[in-house]
Design a protein around this motif. Structure first.
Motif, PDB file in Angstrom:
ATOM      1  N   TYR A  85     -19.153 -40.597  -0.395  1.00  0.00           N
ATOM      2  CA  TYR A  85     -18.226 -41.382   0.324  1.00  0.00           C
ATOM      3  C   TYR A  85     -17.076 -41.878  -0.327  1.00  0.00           C
ATOM      4  O   TYR A  85     -15.873 -41.585   0.074  1.00  0.00           O
ATOM      5  N   ALA A  86     -17.424 -42.447  -1.683  1.00  0.00           N
ATOM      6  CA  ALA A  86     -16.175 -42.651  -2.590  1.00  0.00           C
ATOM      7  C   ALA A  86     -15.384 -41.627  -2.725  1.00  0.00           C
ATOM      8  O   ALA A  86     -14.153 -41.673  -3.056  1.00  0.00           O
ATOM      9  N   ALA A  87     -15.875 -40.620  -3.208  1.00  0.00           N
ATOM     10  CA  ALA A  87     -15.117 -39.107  -3.579  1.00  0.00           C
ATOM     11  C   ALA A  87     -14.182 -38.890  -2.483  1.00  0.00           C
ATOM     12  O   ALA A  87     -13.051 -38.348  -2.538  1.00  0.00           O
ATOM     13  N   VAL A  88     -14.830 -38.770  -1.264  1.00  0.00           N
ATOM     14  CA  VAL A  88     -14.140 -38.368  -0.079  1.00  0.00           C
ATOM     15  C   VAL A  88     -12.989 -38.948   0.223  1.00  0.00           C
ATOM     16  O   VAL A  88     -11.822 -38.611   0.439  1.00  0.00           O
ATOM     17  N   ASP A  89     -13.085 -40.633   0.050  1.00  0.00           N
ATOM     18  CA  ASP A  89     -12.201 -41.459   0.511  1.00  0.00           C
ATOM     19  C   ASP A  89     -10.931 -41.332  -0.714  1.00  0.00           C
ATOM     20  O   ASP A  89     -10.012 -41.310  -0.238  1.00  0.00           O
ATOM     21  N   HIS A  90     -11.547 -41.167  -1.884  1.00  0.00           N
ATOM     22  CA  HIS A  90     -10.529 -41.144  -3.023  1.00  0.00           C
ATOM     23  C   HIS A  90      -9.298 -39.844  -2.830  1.00  0.00           C
ATOM     24  O   HIS A  90      -8.393 -39.909  -3.097  1.00  0.00           O
ATOM     25  N   VAL A  91     -10.095 -38.763  -2.417  1.00  0.00           N
ATOM     26  CA  VAL A  91      -9.237 -37.507  -2.262  1.00  0.00           C
ATOM     27  C   VAL A  91      -8.396 -37.801  -0.930  1.00  0.00           C
ATOM     28  O   VAL A  91      -7.240 -37.517  -0.868  1.00  0.00           O
ATOM     29  N   ASN A  92      -8.815 -38.276   0.069  1.00  0.00           N
ATOM     30  CA  ASN A  92      -8.199 -38.446   1.287  1.00  0.00           C
ATOM     31  C   ASN A  92      -6.900 -39.473   1.334  1.00  0.00           C
ATOM     32  O   ASN A  92      -5.960 -39.368   1.868  1.00  0.00           O
ATOM     33  N   ARG A  93      -7.264 -40.547   0.422  1.00  0.00           N
ATOM     34  CA  ARG A  93      -6.173 -41.584  -0.125  1.00  0.00           C
ATOM     35  C   ARG A  93      -4.952 -40.591  -0.801  1.00  0.00           C
ATOM     36  O   ARG A  93      -4.112 -41.404  -1.222  1.00  0.00           O
ATOM     37  N   GLY A  94      -5.358 -39.615  -1.354  1.00  0.00           N
ATOM     38  CA  GLY A  94      -4.343 -38.891  -2.379  1.00  0.00           C
ATOM     39  C   GLY A  94      -4.445 -39.646  -3.704  1.00  0.00           C
ATOM     40  O   GLY A  94      -3.510 -39.762  -4.481  1.00  0.00           O
ATOM     41  N   SER A  95      -5.763 -40.425  -4.180  1.00  0.00           N
ATOM     42  CA  SER A  95      -5.620 -41.109  -5.350  1.00  0.00           C
ATOM     43  C   SER A  95      -5.924 -40.088  -6.390  1.00  0.00           C
ATOM     44  O   SER A  95      -5.483 -40.397  -7.768  1.00  0.00           O
ATOM     45  N   ALA A  96      -6.366 -38.862  -6.211  1.00  0.00           N
ATOM     46  CA  ALA A  96      -6.617 -37.831  -7.036  1.00  0.00           C
ATOM     47  C   ALA A  96      -6.889 -36.514  -6.237  1.00  0.00           C
ATOM     48  O   ALA A  96      -7.229 -36.494  -5.336  1.00  0.00           O
ATOM     49  N   GLY A  97      -6.777 -35.448  -7.278  1.00  0.00           N
ATOM     50  CA  GLY A  97      -7.055 -34.126  -6.490  1.00  0.00           C
ATOM     51  C   GLY A  97      -8.479 -33.851  -6.533  1.00  0.00           C
ATOM     52  O   GLY A  97      -9.298 -34.584  -7.075  1.00  0.00           O
ATOM     53  N   ARG A  98      -8.903 -32.716  -5.687  1.00  0.00           N
ATOM     54  CA  ARG A  98     -10.131 -32.791  -5.328  1.00  0.00           C
ATOM     55  C   ARG A  98     -11.125 -32.246  -6.699  1.00  0.00           C
ATOM     56  O   ARG A  98     -12.309 -32.861  -6.824  1.00  0.00           O
ATOM     57  N   MET A  99     -10.630 -31.425  -7.477  1.00  0.00           N
ATOM     58  CA  MET A  99     -11.326 -30.983  -8.723  1.00  0.00           C
ATOM     59  C   MET A  99     -11.564 -32.253  -9.671  1.00  0.00           C
ATOM     60  O   MET A  99     -12.824 -32.481 -10.015  1.00  0.00           O
ATOM     61  N   HIS A 100     -10.516 -33.116  -9.794  1.00  0.00           N
ATOM     62  CA  HIS A 100     -10.788 -33.897 -10.942  1.00  0.00           C
ATOM     63  C   HIS A 100     -11.765 -35.196 -10.199  1.00  0.00           C
ATOM     64  O   HIS A 100     -12.477 -35.609 -10.703  1.00  0.00           O
ATOM     65  N   THR A 101     -11.522 -35.551  -8.933  1.00  0.00           N
ATOM     66  CA  THR A 101     -12.445 -36.266  -8.111  1.00  0.00           C
ATOM     67  C   THR A 101     -13.939 -35.737  -8.114  1.00  0.00           C
ATOM     68  O   THR A 101     -14.946 -36.585  -8.297  1.00  0.00           O
ATOM     69  N   GLN A 102     -14.183 -34.552  -7.988  1.00  0.00           N
ATOM     70  CA  GLN A 102     -15.571 -33.821  -8.129  1.00  0.00           C
ATOM     71  C   GLN A 102     -15.966 -34.030  -9.607  1.00  0.00           C
ATOM     72  O   GLN A 102     -17.329 -34.628  -9.563  1.00  0.00           O
ATOM     73  N   THR A 103     -15.129 -33.727 -10.368  1.00  0.00           N
ATOM     74  CA  THR A 103     -15.826 -34.126 -11.865  1.00  0.00           C
ATOM     75  C   THR A 103     -16.145 -35.387 -11.990  1.00  0.00           C
ATOM     76  O   THR A 103     -17.070 -35.781 -12.977  1.00  0.00           O
ATOM     77  N   GLN A 104     -15.526 -36.400 -11.703  1.00  0.00           N
ATOM     78  CA  GLN A 104     -15.695 -37.726 -11.940  1.00  0.00           C
ATOM     79  C   GLN A 104     -17.146 -38.140 -11.100  1.00  0.00           C
ATOM     80  O   GLN A 104     -17.676 -38.999 -11.656  1.00  0.00           O
ATOM     81  N   ALA A 105     -17.160 -37.788  -9.666  1.00  0.00           N
ATOM     82  CA  ALA A 105     -18.228 -37.940  -9.055  1.00  0.00           C
ATOM     83  C   ALA A 105     -19.517 -37.632  -9.618  1.00  0.00           C
ATOM     84  O   ALA A 105     -20.611 -38.239  -9.820  1.00  0.00           O
TER      85      ALA A 105
END
Length: 194
Positions: A162-182
């Protein structure tokens, strides 16, 4: 006799065309609701490149479309669960693959999380049974922290998604970076401390 034989072929072609149109509407609904959970049926029809009357032939009411989108999201999650190959590797490896497969469904998850009526726990066919089994396997093989309940680990995975999808949708970070963080966060949270 030739005419009798031709009729089913036409029916199959017509049925196939109807199914393609239905699927185009559902795909458009997922894409549209992922961007705007309260989007109108007109917006969905435009995205699907069909008229509003065509959309209403397939889905007479918004609730009919929402119900069909809910079934589509459940099937996408079930398919992702199969792709995660939960029977391979340690329990930790399998849980991380599952999280990664689910993350790839970002539009589907956005709709599942944010569009009212898509997920109804009372009528949902989604099951965590396979995921719970793999978490239990991970607790037994020593790769997952035995102090954490299986349900807690899965809830944590869903919360991170949920946090990762929201993070990407808000433009806070790119998909790959967010996936790695999650995945890093999940690994650190559920790995066996030993």
């Amino acid at each position: 006799m030739g005419l009798d034989y031709a009729a089913p072929v036409e029916d199959v072609g017509e049925s196939s065309a109807r199914e393609r149109t239905r699927r185009a509407i559902l795909d458009a609904a997922v894409a549209t609701f992922a961007k705007s959970p309260n989007a109108s049926l007109t917006e969905v029809a435009e995205k699907a490149r069909v008229g509003r009357t065509t959309l209403h032939r397939y889905f007479p009411e918004r609730t009919d479309l929402i119900t069909a989108v809910g079934r589509l999201t459940e099937q996408a999650v079930a398919d992702a669960t199969k792709r995660a190959r939960l029977d391979e590797g340690t329990g930790l490896d399998a849980v991380l693959r599952l999280c990664q497969e689910y993350f790839e469904l970002s539009d589907v998850l956005t709709v599942l999380f944010f569009t009212t009526g898509v997920y109804d726990e009372a009528t949902s066919c989604m099951s965590d049974d396979d995921a719970i089994a793999v978490v239990e396997r991970g607790r037994e093989d020593g790769s997952l922290d035995t102090a954490l309940d299986a349900a807690w680990i899965l809830n944590m995975m869903w919360a991170l998604l949920y946090a990762a999808v929201d993070h990407v949708n808000r433009g806070s970070a790119g998909r790959m970076h967010t996936q790695t963080q999650a995945l890093t966060s999940l690994r650190k949270a559920i790995s066996s401390p030993g």
